[in-house]
Design a protein around this motif. Structure first.
Motif, PDB file in Angstrom:
ATOM      1  N   UNK A  42      59.524  73.091 111.816  1.00  0.00           N
ATOM      2  CA  UNK A  42      60.292  73.386 113.030  1.00  0.00           C
ATOM      3  C   UNK A  42      61.187  72.246 113.496  1.00  0.00           C
ATOM      4  N   UNK A  43      60.953  71.028 112.999  1.00  0.00           N
ATOM      5  CA  UNK A  43      61.729  69.908 113.532  1.00  0.00           C
ATOM      6  C   UNK A  43      62.453  69.075 112.473  1.00  0.00           C
ATOM      7  N   UNK A  44      62.124  69.249 111.207  1.00  0.00           N
ATOM      8  CA  UNK A  44      62.740  68.429 110.158  1.00  0.00           C
ATOM      9  C   UNK A  44      63.624  69.261 109.240  1.00  0.00           C
ATOM     10  N   UNK A  45      63.101  70.358 108.733  1.00  0.00           N
ATOM     11  CA  UNK A  45      63.856  71.189 107.793  1.00  0.00           C
ATOM     12  C   UNK A  45      65.098  71.772 108.475  1.00  0.00           C
ATOM     13  N   UNK A  46      66.221  71.800 107.784  1.00  0.00           N
ATOM     14  CA  UNK A  46      67.451  72.339 108.389  1.00  0.00           C
ATOM     15  C   UNK A  46      67.447  73.864 108.412  1.00  0.00           C
ATOM     16  N   UNK A  47      68.287  74.430 109.267  1.00  0.00           N
ATOM     17  CA  UNK A  47      68.454  75.884 109.300  1.00  0.00           C
ATOM     18  C   UNK A  47      69.152  76.365 108.033  1.00  0.00           C
ATOM     19  N   UNK A  48      68.802  77.557 107.598  1.00  0.00           N
ATOM     20  CA  UNK A  48      69.455  78.148 106.439  1.00  0.00           C
ATOM     21  C   UNK A  48      70.885  78.556 106.807  1.00  0.00           C
ATOM     22  N   UNK A  49      71.792  78.403 105.844  1.00  0.00           N
ATOM     23  CA  UNK A  49      73.202  78.703 106.116  1.00  0.00           C
ATOM     24  C   UNK A  49      73.426  80.181 106.383  1.00  0.00           C
ATOM     25  N   UNK A  50      72.623  81.049 105.787  1.00  0.00           N
ATOM     26  CA  UNK A  50      72.818  82.490 105.947  1.00  0.00           C
ATOM     27  C   UNK A  50      71.891  83.106 106.984  1.00  0.00           C
ATOM     28  N   UNK A  51      70.594  82.764 106.938  1.00  0.00           N
ATOM     29  CA  UNK A  51      69.609  83.404 107.805  1.00  0.00           C
ATOM     30  C   UNK A  51      69.306  82.609 109.070  1.00  0.00           C
ATOM     31  N   UNK A 196      62.909  74.950  91.259  1.00  0.00           N
ATOM     32  CA  UNK A 196      63.114  75.644  92.534  1.00  0.00           C
ATOM     33  C   UNK A 196      64.589  75.830  92.845  1.00  0.00           C
ATOM     34  N   UNK A 197      64.879  76.838  93.659  1.00  0.00           N
ATOM     35  CA  UNK A 197      66.270  77.131  94.028  1.00  0.00           C
ATOM     36  C   UNK A 197      66.678  76.399  95.301  1.00  0.00           C
ATOM     37  N   UNK A 198      65.910  75.403  95.722  1.00  0.00           N
ATOM     38  CA  UNK A 198      66.224  74.635  96.926  1.00  0.00           C
ATOM     39  C   UNK A 198      65.883  73.176  96.663  1.00  0.00           C
ATOM     40  N   UNK A 199      66.328  72.290  97.560  1.00  0.00           N
ATOM     41  CA  UNK A 199      66.134  70.869  97.336  1.00  0.00           C
ATOM     42  C   UNK A 199      66.163  70.148  98.677  1.00  0.00           C
ATOM     43  N   UNK A 200      66.094  68.839  98.643  1.00  0.00           N
ATOM     44  CA  UNK A 200      66.165  68.046  99.870  1.00  0.00           C
ATOM     45  C   UNK A 200      64.967  68.261 100.774  1.00  0.00           C
ATOM     46  N   UNK A 201      65.241  68.265 102.084  1.00  0.00           N
ATOM     47  CA  UNK A 201      64.165  68.425 103.053  1.00  0.00           C
ATOM     48  C   UNK A 201      63.520  69.808 102.981  1.00  0.00           C
ATOM     49  N   UNK A 202      64.267  70.784 102.506  1.00  0.00           N
ATOM     50  CA  UNK A 202      63.674  72.121 102.344  1.00  0.00           C
ATOM     51  C   UNK A 202      62.567  72.068 101.299  1.00  0.00           C
ATOM     52  N   UNK A 203      62.818  71.397 100.185  1.00  0.00           N
ATOM     53  CA  UNK A 203      61.811  71.273  99.135  1.00  0.00           C
ATOM     54  C   UNK A 203      60.626  70.448  99.617  1.00  0.00           C
ATOM     55  N   UNK A 207      56.809  71.920  99.890  1.00  0.00           N
ATOM     56  CA  UNK A 207      55.691  71.302  99.173  1.00  0.00           C
ATOM     57  C   UNK A 207      54.582  70.892 100.136  1.00  0.00           C
ATOM     58  N   UNK A 208      54.969  70.365 101.294  1.00  0.00           N
ATOM     59  CA  UNK A 208      53.974  69.977 102.289  1.00  0.00           C
ATOM     60  C   UNK A 208      53.227  71.193 102.818  1.00  0.00           C
ATOM     61  N   UNK A 209      53.962  72.270 103.102  1.00  0.00           N
ATOM     62  CA  UNK A 209      53.321  73.491 103.580  1.00  0.00           C
ATOM     63  C   UNK A 209      52.402  74.078 102.515  1.00  0.00           C
ATOM     64  N   UNK A 210      52.820  74.012 101.257  1.00  0.00           N
ATOM     65  CA  UNK A 210      51.995  74.554 100.176  1.00  0.00           C
ATOM     66  C   UNK A 210      50.684  73.778 100.031  1.00  0.00           C
ATOM     67  N   UNK A 211      50.775  72.464 100.060  1.00  0.00           N
ATOM     68  CA  UNK A 211      49.572  71.636  99.968  1.00  0.00           C
ATOM     69  C   UNK A 211      48.653  71.899 101.157  1.00  0.00           C
ATOM     70  N   UNK A 212      49.236  72.004 102.350  1.00  0.00           N
ATOM     71  CA  UNK A 212      48.443  72.240 103.554  1.00  0.00           C
ATOM     72  C   UNK A 212      47.672  73.551 103.458  1.00  0.00           C
ATOM     73  N   UNK A 213      48.314  74.595 102.972  1.00  0.00           N
ATOM     74  CA  UNK A 213      47.651  75.894 102.894  1.00  0.00           C
ATOM     75  C   UNK A 213      46.609  75.931 101.783  1.00  0.00           C
TER      76      UNK A 213
END
Length: 242
Positions: A42-51, A196-203, A207-213
């Motif tokens: 909610x505070x680091x990852x950028x908004x998606x350009x389309x959604x 993956x089809x994404x990179x940077x802070x999105x990636x 990865x952090x969310x995946x490890x957490x879950x």
């Protein structure tokens, strides 16, 4: 036979060490990881350009989906261990893993429906192969409990449950293959053969969310497995005292 320094032996020792991690430590790690993942989402990852902002549900939906797959795979592994060693502890562990997988599978369908409503204006699209195939996988594992509890406790129930769990895990690669071979693809394709089809802070956030879950799922697994084992001991104690 594997030597003490072989990779197989090292893997077994690593799994053994993981199973000895105290449950309070796992719970604390889950809390820290989930909290950090939420902060990144909610505070680091950028908004998606389309959604835009609504795309942030991706971090939960995809991570929960792979966690559900991991739980089902864990159930299949324990089922194989039961059939190989005839260990009732492996049968119970397989049951708990599949139970966790169904819980996370429910969350996959819920978050996927919310994302579909936001993106496509509809809660569900039967033309989406990925949605339908995951629903089939989910219902297959729901039927696992119908099979298990329709048979009296004992070796027969454990064996039938183990075979069913092994058949179920085959549906996971089949579903991936069917999706990749489909001619139409509306659902966002997150991973390609080249990565993956994404990179940077999105990636990083994903990865952090995946490890957490994954850590959260393992914590819940340990908690439920401990509770089930305690129930078994108490039941045997009551039977011995009766």
């Amino acid at each position: 036979m594997s030597s003490p320094s072989s990779p197989a032996a090292a893997t077994i020792r690593a799994v053994g060490r993981a199973s000895r991690i105290p449950l309070p430590a796992l719970a604390a790690a889950s809390l820290v990881l989930v909290t950090t993942a939420l902060a990144f989402v909610f505070f680091v990852a950028p908004n998606d350009a389309n959604q835009g902002f609504s795309q942030r549900i991706f971090y939960f939906h995809v991570s929960i989906a792979f966690t559900a797959y991991a739980c089902f795979a864990g159930g299949a592994w324990q089922a194989l261990c039961h059939l190989w060693k005839r260990d009732p502890r492996a049968d119970l562990a397989s049951y708990v893993w599949i139970h966790q997988g169904v819980i996370f599978g429910t969350l996959v369908l819920l978050t996927g429906s919310i994302w579909a409503k936001i993106s496509w204006g509809r809660w569900w699209l039967w033309s989406e192969d990925e949605l339908v195939l995951f629903l089939v996988l989910f219902l297959f594992y729901c039927a696992y409990f119908m099979l298990r509890f329709s048979v009296d406790p004992g070796p027969q129930r454990a064996n039938l449950s183990a075979v069913y769990a092994l058949f179920g895990v085959v549906l996971i690669p089949v579903s991936f293959a069917a999706i990749r071979l489909a001619k139409t693809f509306t659902h966002p394709e997150v991973f390609h053969l080249h990565g993956p089809s994404f990179h940077g802070w999105i990636l990083v956030t994903y990865c952090l969310a995946q490890v957490a879950l994954l850590v959260l799922a393992y914590t819940l697994y340990r908690l439920e497995l401990g509770s089930k084992r305690l129930d078994v001991r108490l039941r045997r104690l009551r039977e011995a005292l009766a």
